[in-house]
Write a protein that holds these residues in place. Sequence first.
Motif, mmCIF file in Angstrom:
data_model
loop_
_atom_site.group_PDB
_atom_site.id
_atom_site.type_symbol
_atom_site.label_atom_id
_atom_site.label_comp_id
_atom_site.label_asym_id
_atom_site.label_seq_id
_atom_site.Cartn_x
_atom_site.Cartn_y
_atom_site.Cartn_z
ATOM 1 N N HIS B 68 1.102 -1.161 -0.056
ATOM 2 C CA HIS B 68 -0.259 -0.225 0.065
ATOM 3 C C HIS B 68 1.207 1.414 -0.036
ATOM 4 O O HIS B 68 0.504 2.315 -0.522
ATOM 5 C CB HIS B 68 -1.181 0.193 1.219
ATOM 6 C CG HIS B 68 -1.922 -0.986 0.969
ATOM 7 N ND1 HIS B 68 -1.975 -2.129 0.856
ATOM 8 C CD2 HIS B 68 -3.446 -0.412 0.546
ATOM 9 C CE1 HIS B 68 -3.352 -2.418 0.258
ATOM 10 N NE2 HIS B 68 -4.085 -0.976 0.226
ATOM 11 N N LEU B 69 1.801 1.089 0.986
ATOM 12 C CA LEU B 69 2.754 2.508 0.764
ATOM 13 C C LEU B 69 3.349 2.843 -0.720
ATOM 14 O O LEU B 69 3.113 3.947 -0.909
ATOM 15 C CB LEU B 69 4.000 2.400 1.921
ATOM 16 C CG LEU B 69 3.416 2.121 3.045
ATOM 17 C CD1 LEU B 69 5.445 2.604 3.958
ATOM 18 C CD2 LEU B 69 3.298 3.409 3.550
ATOM 19 N N ASP B 75 7.795 5.711 -0.739
ATOM 20 C CA ASP B 75 9.144 4.533 -1.203
ATOM 21 C C ASP B 75 9.066 3.341 -0.122
ATOM 22 O O ASP B 75 9.594 3.371 1.155
ATOM 23 C CB ASP B 75 10.460 4.933 -1.274
ATOM 24 C CG ASP B 75 11.464 3.882 -1.793
ATOM 25 O OD1 ASP B 75 11.761 2.804 -1.890
ATOM 26 O OD2 ASP B 75 12.214 4.180 -1.798
ATOM 27 N N PRO B 76 8.565 2.357 -0.505
ATOM 28 C CA PRO B 76 8.275 1.383 0.171
ATOM 29 C C PRO B 76 9.537 0.628 0.939
ATOM 30 O O PRO B 76 9.780 -0.310 2.528
ATOM 31 C CB PRO B 76 7.352 0.049 -0.305
ATOM 32 C CG PRO B 76 7.995 0.181 -1.602
ATOM 33 C CD PRO B 76 8.164 1.174 -2.070
ATOM 34 N N LEU B 77 10.894 0.858 0.084
ATOM 35 C CA LEU B 77 12.069 1.031 1.160
ATOM 36 C C LEU B 77 12.693 1.506 2.041
ATOM 37 O O LEU B 77 13.160 1.309 2.876
ATOM 38 C CB LEU B 77 12.769 0.254 0.179
ATOM 39 C CG LEU B 77 12.698 -0.687 -0.793
ATOM 40 C CD1 LEU B 77 13.090 -0.930 -1.889
ATOM 41 C CD2 LEU B 77 12.654 -2.304 0.038
ATOM 42 N N LEU B 231 5.454 9.958 6.697
ATOM 43 C CA LEU B 231 5.539 9.994 6.037
ATOM 44 C C LEU B 231 4.652 11.412 5.725
ATOM 45 O O LEU B 231 4.365 12.366 6.902
ATOM 46 C CB LEU B 231 4.303 9.463 5.609
ATOM 47 C CG LEU B 231 4.432 7.616 6.319
ATOM 48 C CD1 LEU B 231 3.297 7.203 5.480
ATOM 49 C CD2 LEU B 231 5.661 7.545 4.866
ATOM 50 N N PRO B 232 5.419 12.222 4.663
ATOM 51 C CA PRO B 232 4.501 13.292 4.459
ATOM 52 C C PRO B 232 3.263 12.868 4.167
ATOM 53 O O PRO B 232 2.638 12.047 3.178
ATOM 54 C CB PRO B 232 5.166 13.625 2.807
ATOM 55 C CG PRO B 232 6.071 12.777 2.430
ATOM 56 C CD PRO B 232 6.180 11.361 3.552
ATOM 57 N N GLY B 259 -2.221 10.174 6.533
ATOM 58 C CA GLY B 259 -3.015 11.221 6.628
ATOM 59 C C GLY B 259 -4.926 11.284 6.172
ATOM 60 O O GLY B 259 -5.256 12.267 6.112
ATOM 61 N N MET B 260 -5.152 10.100 5.636
ATOM 62 C CA MET B 260 -6.598 10.034 5.487
ATOM 63 C C MET B 260 -7.380 10.146 6.230
ATOM 64 O O MET B 260 -6.984 10.136 7.524
ATOM 65 C CB MET B 260 -6.514 8.826 4.207
ATOM 66 C CG MET B 260 -6.022 8.906 3.092
ATOM 67 S SD MET B 260 -5.747 7.332 2.266
ATOM 68 C CE MET B 260 -4.394 7.070 0.823
ATOM 69 N N ALA B 261 -8.750 10.972 6.570
ATOM 70 C CA ALA B 261 -9.605 10.295 7.171
ATOM 71 C C ALA B 261 -10.285 9.319 7.284
ATOM 72 O O ALA B 261 -10.307 8.526 5.517
ATOM 73 C CB ALA B 261 -10.554 11.229 6.561
#
Lengths: 397, 397
Positions: B68-69, B75-77, B231-232, B259-261
């Motif tokens: 998901h990232l 960047d998932p790494l 994360l930003p 940062g999602m609702a």
Amino acid sequence: MRELSVETESKIVLLVVDGLGGLPMEPGGATELEAANTPNLDALATRSDLGLSRPVAAGVSPGSGPGHLGLFGYDPLRFQVGRGVLSALGVGFDLQKSDLAARINFATLDGSGKISDRRAGRIPSEKGEELVQLLNENLKLDGVEVSIVHEKEYRAVAVFWGEGFSGELSDTDPQRVGLAPLPVQPHDDSPEARKSADLANSFVEKANEVLADQHPANTVLLRGFGMHPALPSFEEAYKLNAAAIASYPMYKGLARLAGMALLKEGEGIAGEFETLKQSWDAHDFFFLHIKPTDAAGEDGDFDRKAAAIEEVDAQIPGLMDLGPGALAVTGDHATPAKMKSHSWHGVPVLVNSPYTLPTADRFGERPCAGGSLGVFPAEEIMGYLMGHALKLNRFGA
Amino acid sequence: MRELSVETESKIVLLVVDGLGGLPMEPGGATELEAANTPNLDALATRSDLGLSRPVAAGVSPGSGPGHLGLFGYDPLRFQVGRGVLSALGVGFDLQKSDLAARINFATLDGSGKISDRRAGRIPSEKGEELVQLLNENLKLDGVEVSIVHEKEYRAVAVFWGEGFSGELSDTDPQRVGLAPLPVQPHDDSPEARKSADLANSFVEKANEVLADQHPANTVLLRGFGMHPALPSFEEAYKLNAAAIASYPMYKGLARLAGMALLKEGEGIAGEFETLKQSWDAHDFFFLHIKPTDAAGEDGDFDRKAAAIEEVDAQIPGLMDLGPGALAVTGDHATPAKMKSHSWHGVPVLVNSPYTLPTADRFGERPCAGGSLGVFPAEEIMGYLMGHALKLNRFGA
């Protein structure tokens, strides 16, 4: 690349059809390139590698600067070039790596110090040239030489010669009439940026004195500050004696950034190919830039863009008669007529040499999507050209 | 991306069909997606860009976190997220960037100090909640606040509040019964890691005292230590007011990291789409997560996975009626029924907007392999969505 490249007799042509990539106007339709009648490019496709190049980054529509830097093999995110630098190089100014450049627009100040026309009533080129001469003769800055070169109509370029400058500066153009010009401000806290901002503000002040009686061109707006990005040249990077054939100053400026010689272009598309033919023996790399495709795309004129592509197609047999060792036909970005603007979409790439893996019998976005080069970063095109021209040594034992 | 992104009216939908990518059960067969009857997705494919996304790295099967990232454009790494952090966010804990989180399993210690059941006889959720309350009331650490939140059955989350922590810690779970729990050990020599290890070991010791009489749940195992990866947010990175519709805590946690609702999901797949419809006006980005496809793939149930895909397909017309500016339909990774597990294979990607270069008349792994997006890193999907929604300024002059 620098370590592997070798000089050979073979010649490389990078034919950039500006804004080549397109889109169907309606689902199920053809793109501009697919709709154009291109028998010569299609025949070439049967002997070429095809792919779709991605400029800069996913979803990002590039300006011409990053679009071309990528085609020349430079990382467009690492090397960012101010518009002032492109203008200075484009008008033939021998910009040094320590110089600061900015674009100038002649503009009109009203009695209350606000901008009433951001283009000074679009004064003709003769008037622009006269004003540039006036400034060059009368505008003196303390301890720094400045040269102003006329571009066209109300546009010119200022180059500050010296040391210790920074291009991290804001524009003075408020972007709207009825507002006062903005002071130049440094984007960072470095002494170079502060010094350069002071210098630029002093330049505007003195230009206003010199131009006081020249209504409507009684002030200058400064935009696109920048310094030479100090790219490695084509000679350094690829051992190529490179030349550019381009009819617009910006593309000439981009070619000069890479250390290319500028060839005097002939009239129109056919004239540019004629220049290529006449200069064939003098260089081993040619960047040939075709503008009308992009202009038609920006205008949303699908048919005119297709017609410009057909005009390029007609020149292909003559080009192939010259016997290039490797040829790429591509664009710096897509300019779909549907969008009337540059876009992020994949750009068709055709690479021809005797060493190809053809996958299709025509040139177009869809055949390119399934081609043997895949969908790949535009920065890799120069590597393929060097490989196909047999100008790269084997890497490793 | 942060510099180029602009706010506009258009809305983006990222529809993640978990484990969407698949494989034929036998050579010559269809994948789950290809076998499913998906008239709506196929019709959409004729108006969309297609490609295969590669999560994380070649040959590497991602967990849901990195999967998901990548889809969210990180960047998932670079950003690795402890399972404890996902659990804490998933249960709605307002995890701060300085907090340390770990997953708790209630477990059974026998008389000799060895683990006899790693899940405490799978105690029911009511019992788990009661034990969490007992710990919260009675477990005190020197100088550090700790909160325990119940997740489900024998699972909970511990969050240590404070400063100067590190998530570089080993688990206490020996992974087998008949062994003593392991002490928490720091993975590096930093004072933060040593302090955090001491704290975690003290936590286990005190938990054992509080739970002494609670057989079979008379101890806790700590796993998946981690800190918020900072994360930003979607707001910072993309200027998007993003919302998530997901029915499982882990995906809610991933969405909160960005940062999602979190929107209250309805019942089942149709319920999630109903939530989307009802919340359409309140946000300009929607992450909609569909779980049953992955669960069926993990079970090796090809037909059930295909049926779940068909259930998603039935919702497509209603989704398109909402008028998204850009839509991606994809997965976080492949979960081929043939492998009964997550895999590294390419994941079908469909990106729809008015600005596409369609290459096929159906949605499936094979059409996607030849699509105009090529085979590309999953991290680029967000860039394409931003571009297609016309939310990115041009890059460079």
